[in-house]
Scaffold this motif. Structure first.
Motif, mmCIF file in Angstrom:
data_model
loop_
_atom_site.group_PDB
_atom_site.id
_atom_site.type_symbol
_atom_site.label_atom_id
_atom_site.label_comp_id
_atom_site.label_asym_id
_atom_site.label_seq_id
_atom_site.Cartn_x
_atom_site.Cartn_y
_atom_site.Cartn_z
ATOM 1 N N LEU A 214 -22.008 33.744 -39.135
ATOM 2 C CA LEU A 214 -21.071 35.440 -39.310
ATOM 3 C C LEU A 214 -22.066 36.837 -39.380
ATOM 4 O O LEU A 214 -21.570 37.555 -38.942
ATOM 5 C CB LEU A 214 -21.081 35.351 -41.136
ATOM 6 C CG LEU A 214 -20.353 34.410 -41.906
ATOM 7 C CD1 LEU A 214 -20.172 34.048 -43.252
ATOM 8 C CD2 LEU A 214 -18.680 34.634 -41.735
ATOM 9 N N ASN B 295 -14.482 36.989 -41.047
ATOM 10 C CA ASN B 295 -14.712 36.445 -39.566
ATOM 11 C C ASN B 295 -13.429 37.296 -38.281
ATOM 12 O O ASN B 295 -13.331 37.963 -37.841
ATOM 13 C CB ASN B 295 -14.337 34.673 -39.460
ATOM 14 C CG ASN B 295 -14.414 34.748 -37.642
ATOM 15 O OD1 ASN B 295 -15.411 35.388 -37.494
ATOM 16 N ND2 ASN B 295 -12.985 34.111 -37.414
ATOM 17 N N CYS C 170 -15.250 33.300 -45.773
ATOM 18 C CA CYS C 170 -15.750 33.404 -44.451
ATOM 19 C C CYS C 170 -14.602 33.428 -43.579
ATOM 20 O O CYS C 170 -14.560 34.231 -42.318
ATOM 21 C CB CYS C 170 -16.339 32.127 -44.400
ATOM 22 S SG CYS C 170 -17.713 31.207 -45.071
#
Lengths: 448, 613
Positions: free
Chosen positions: B108, B19, B15
């Motif tokens: 996200l 990002n 993640c």
């Protein structure tokens, strides 16, 4: 360190044999060029009979010891050539090695290689140096202790104690909810205090170890004709002087050294300065002051047969804060001296009988506790580098003791302990690695 | 079509790795084996904890997501180690295992440049020792400039319960069967690691009356430097403490040969700091009891996590073990404890930028690098993502130093010492921890985030305001002098006039006692950080001196073309380690275990001679 180095390892002079040592990556090939055997074909750690050749001419009949890396002192290939003693032969062999690819080793370079190659740690390297210059039996033992890593062992012990203490603190930072019985300030204080005391003892032992290594500097002070020279000669002659007239030392004038209970006593005659002086009547207080201050012991000599002069009284006053023995010489003659002003104990003796100076010697032994000065107890700090690091460690531990008393946060105390730990690590050339975590996990049951 | 950055894996590392470059304006693809499991918390429900809580703050300072998502997804939060010193303090939240992933996916999805697809990556496209793309089990090909692998425990995962095992992920999902073989083929050294997780219990069957309660703090906290607390301190969900007893220990000892670990059914190496209960009982025989925690997993499903009781015993033994615990005699076990084994690479084959030494433009982050923990994974994912992005932009990598961050400590440890067990951050791993504090993570790192583009103008302005406030307060403290005329009851009698600054240095004087003299108003955050700076100034200065010493050695670079075989006098262990690690600087070389000070002298002398460095 790809270079090949060589040096004469035995003291240069007339002896039965001399040893020339060489080390480096190509020493076997180099030696092959100057002898009549093929040393590369010989097994490691064997001695071979050979002749050293300068072109066709035989220089000497020698024994050559061959040692393959890494099981050598330097962990590199090593050659030792045992030649017949004698300055010219030994020098000739050295010269041949130099001509064929070696360079002359710098002082201590063999030891330096042993250290750099990881054969010995820093302390041992320093110990070997001490061993080379050891002059008396006790000094040699002290050096041997260090070679075997006694100081390393002691420092490691203290580091382990510090580590254990630190682990008890760290575990409560990293596992705050899992330790049921947390360490207390009292416990930290107890641990730190005991380590501090032992480190302090270590610092104190430095002085004793200095005595073992360097000997005791004893200055003979007294007016002319009081008998300094005869005392000196008496001591030197009777006690198998081990060194005479050390020239070029930093000391003022060491007339000679004797061995007393295995400890070197360096005798310094202050008279030497003044007897060439024209102002004979005046005792050179100013000039001898320096010598007196540097000495470990002053023997102030009086003449039993004459009364004290004002100069002698003045000099005695100036010796107030100095470690001294008042020695009344010529006790075989009539006593004409008035000692009523002197409060300290005096020692009597003479230089006319064989036992005349026994009292004096006994007094020195007593004052420096030479009977009990055993290198087994003083196998610790022996140079200024170590001393200053351990002193710093003591300061640092004192700071953490203060902080513990003031109940500063445990984190700060843990940092202090880490600092002390690192300082001690510097003494033995070891740095912080994973020890702390190992300690934590071996000691505490933590981890969710 | 070619992506700038492809991230394989949607866990905590993945993640962040997706990002960061998306924020930097790069085109990013995240491939996860299961869209439903993005930001999953398969083990402990907590985020943060000792050292780890500081990592979460660092992630936030650098523009990462973990802190801000945790702030809006927890059931309880508290500050650990409050009384033990300024730098060991750390936040820990009990995350909600349903809400946290939901909020992460939401965040996200807001990123314009990020595409998320489902797929199991089984092959890599490599040309000329450079990564070019990935191929999924379904046969889909995705091309990329840079790749970040964050496969977690999913490389050949094997679940063990007693002498039974299955090749599957933590939730019974598919695991990657071929990717680690591909990596091995490319030259990666593969090691087998192990970790474990305890039982999940039905909260309605616990007898709470005999258990000790653990509440959240009454002071509100946030991980993020940008968010205000958004929860009611009085509505936090408590945890409970449970203890093992003699009966529990006897059951374990009697059945030791049936444990996967002790019975020899497992090959992976487990972490020392997270031992199974059988480990604890065997290694610490004298301990009469071990402390366990019952932690809520979510407000949306009834699960309690039995922290500290991980085991690889078969289920019939687990039944007996759990039911021997006081308060849990009649508890219903919803899921049994298991151990999981997985493939990881040797992190010594990675640069501190997290780029592989073997394949160019390939980065790895998280458990694949041999670490453990959500926070360690997220920190690495963030840096790998940033560095993949910087590579696409043709810029130098961001390498955090040991004196800058825990993430820097982690990456330096991994790439210098490697790891044989799953690596976890601990405060004791940081030698400069006094300056790596919870309160100053933004002061340490935000500028880096701003420079690489993961921190926006508004966030950067907030940092500058904080710095200005700190300076202003310090000036006030220095300028305002207190004498006997205006002293207060805390300060007491003074023999001479003293500045507030000097008074604050006294151990017994808190900044709260001095607030009445200060004219401007400041937030508690500012008061707190200035109090630490002033009170521990001497210690901080001492640390900074050591940092300087280290940085001098960091400046001594080791040329990449160095041939350690040419250096004759290195000890053979040191030579081998140096060849393996290929340290970038003398400082890094000196930290390698097995490289002694003597070797460093030899190396320094050699560099001086050969390179005149």
């Amino acid at each position: 360190m790809n270079e090949n180095i060589c040096a004469i390892s035995t003291a240069l002079g007339v002896g039965a044999i001399s040893i020339i040592r060489a080390t480096g990556p190509d020493v076997f090939n180099i030696v092959n060029k100057i002898c009549d055997i093929d040393i590369t074909k010989k097994a490691s750690h064997t001695i071979s009979y050979a002749h050293i050749l300068d072109k066709e001419e035989v220089v000497d009949e020698v024994l050559i010891m061959k040692m393959d890396a890494p099981k050598t002192f330097t962990m590199e290939d090593v050659i030792e050539i045992n030649s017949h003693g004698g300055i010219s032969t030994t020098n000739k062999i050295l010269e041949l090695l130099l001509l064929n690819g070696c360079r002359l080793a710098e002082p201590g370079e063999f030891t330096k290689r042993a250290y750099l190659n990881g054969r010995i740690d820093l302390l041992e390297a320093e110990g070997i140096n001490d061993l080379i210059v050891a002059e008396t039996e006790k000094s040699r033992k002290l050096a041997m202790n260090r070679v075997e890593g006694n100081l390393s062992k002691l420092i490691k012990k203290h580091r382990k104690e510090l580590l254990s203490l630190q682990a008890e603190l760290e575990v409560i930072f990293d596992y705050p909810e899992e330790i049921e019985e947390e360490i207390t300030y009292d416990k930290v204080l107890e641990g730190l205090t005991s380590i501090k005391e032992e480190l302090k003892d270590l610092v104190n032992s430095y002085n004793n170890s200095q005595i073992i290594k360097e000997g005791i500097d004893v200055a003979l002070v007294g007016k002319p004709n009081v008998g300094k020279s005869s005392i000196l000669n008496h001591l030197l002659n009777e006690n198998k002087a081990i060194v005479t007239n050390i020239a070029g030392t930093t000391r003022d004038i060491v007339e000679g050294s004797i061995s007393l209970n295995g400890i070197k006593i360096n005798l310094i005659d202050t008279a030497g300065i003044r007897e060439t002086d024209d102002v004979v009547e005046r005792i050179g207080v100013d000039k001898s002051k320096d010598i007196i201050n540097k000495a470990n012991l002053v023997i102030f000599i009086l003449d039993n047969n004459t009364d004290m002069t004002p100069e002698e009284k003045e000099l005695l006053d100036s010796l107030n804060n100095v470690k001294k023995i008042i020695f009344v010489n010529k006790n075989d003659l009539d006593s004409k001296i008035d000692l009523s002003d002197i409060k300290e104990e005096v020692v009597y003796g003479n230089t006319t009988t064989p036992e005349g100076l026994d009292n004096l010697k006994n007094k020195i032994v007593e004052m420096f506790n030479l009977n009990e000065l055993d290198s087994n107890n003083y196998n610790y700090l022996t140079n200024a580098r170590e001393l200053s690091l351990v002193k710093k460690a003591v300061e640092s531990i004192e700071e953490s003791i203060n902080n513990t008393k003031n109940e500063l946060p445990f984190e700060i105390i843990a940092d202090d302990i880490q600092m002390t730990y690192n300082l001690l690590g510097e003494v033995i050339g070891e740095t912080y690695k994973e020890e702390l975590l190992d300690e934590i996990f071996s000691k505490f049951c933590v981890g969710k | 079509m070619e992506y700038d950055v492809i991230v394989v894996g949607g866990g905590h590392a993945g993640c962040e790795a997706a990002n960061a470059p998306a924020k930097m304006g790069l085109k990013v693809l995240l491939i996860t084996s299961s869209l439903a499991n993005i930001a999953d918390m398969p083990c402990n429900p907590s985020i943060g904890g000792t050292a780890k809580g500081i990592v979460v703050r660092e992630i936030d300072a650098l523009g990462g997501l973990m802190g801000r998502i945790a702030d809006i997804s927890h059931l309880q939060i508290k500050m650990l180690n409050s009384g033990k010193g300024p730098a060991v303090k750390s936040l820990r939240a009990q995350g909600d295992k349903v809400i946290y992933p939901k909020n992460m996916v939401k965040a996200l999805n807001k990123l314009k440049n990020l595409t998320i697809v489902q797929g199991m990556v089984e092959d890599l496209i490599v040309e000329d020792k450079t990564i070019k793309g990935v191929i999924t089990a379904e046969g889909n090909v995705y091309k990329c400039k840079t790749l970040v692998l964050t496969t977690g425990t999913y490389l050949k995962s094997k679940i063990l319960v007693g002498d039974k095992f299955k090749f599957e992920g933590p939730h019974g999902e598919e695991s990657s069967k071929h990717l680690s073989d591909k990596l091995r083929e490319l030259g990666f050294e593969i090691q087998r690691l192990k970790t474990g997780t305890p039982q999940r219990l039905d909260p309605d069957t616990v007898d709470y009356s005999v258990l000790e309660k653990e509440e959240g703090d009454k002071t509100p906290w946030t991980f993020s430097f940008d968010l205000e607390p958004q929860y009611d301190v009085d509505k936090q969900v408590p945890c409970y403490i449970v203890y093992t007893n003699k009966e529990t220990h006897k059951i374990i000892m009697d059945n030791l040969d049936r444990s996967a670990m002790y019975g020899g059914y497992a090959e992976g190496i487990g972490p020392r700091y997270c031992p199974s209960i059988e480990d604890k009982v065997v290694r610490f025989k004298d301990k009469e009891r071990h402390q366990l925690f019952l932690e809520p997993e979510s407000a949306y499903y009834p699960d309690l996590y039995l922290q500290g009781f991980s085991t690889s015993m078969p289920i019939d033994v687990q039944d007996k073990m759990v039911h021997s615990l006081k308060g849990l005699e009649h508890v219903k076990i919803l899921k049994y404890a298991y151990a999981i084994e997985y493939d990881a690479i040797n992190p010594l084959q990675m640069y501190p930028s997290e780029e592989s030494k073997i394949i160019k433009n390939l980065y790895t982050a998280g458990q694949i690098n041999g670490t453990s923990g959500y926070e360690e994974a997220a920190g690495q994912g963030l840096i790998a993502g940033i560095n993949a992005g910087l590579r696409c932009q043709g810029k130098d990598p961001l390498i955090l130093k040991r004196n800058e961050s825990y993430i820097g400590v982690l990456l330096d440890d991994l790439t210098t010492k490697g790891t044989k067990e799953p690596y976890r951050l601990l405060t004791s791993r940081a030698e400069y921890r006094l300056i790596l504090r919870h309160d100053n993570a933004d002061l340490r790192l935000r500028k880096h985030g701003y420079e690489v583009g993961t921190i926006d103008e508004e966030q950067y302005a907030r940092l500058n305001k904080k710095i200005a406030d700190i300076n202003q307060l310090v000036n006030e403290l220095k300028e305002i002098r207190i004498t006997n005329k205006n002293t207060n009851k805390y300060i007491g009698e003074l023999t001479k006039g003293e500045s507030l600054y000097d008074l604050l240095k006294r151990p017994e004087i808190k900044i709260d006692y001095l607030k009445e003299y200060i004219t401007n108003s400041y937030t508690d955050e500012i008061f707190n950080i200035v109090e630490i700076q002033v009170k521990y100034e001497g210690y901080i200065n001492k640390t900074n001196k050591e940092v300087e010493r280290m940085l001098k050695l960091e400046e001594k670079e080791i040329p990449s073309d160095i041939n350690y075989d040419d250096i004759k006098n290195l000890a053979s262990e040191a030579r081998q380690k140096l060849k393996q690690v290929m340290p970038l600087t003398i400082a890094q070389a000196s930290r390698i275990s097995g490289v002694n000070p003597a070797d460093i002298s030899v190396l320094t002398v050699y560099l001086k001679k050969e390179y005149n460095k």
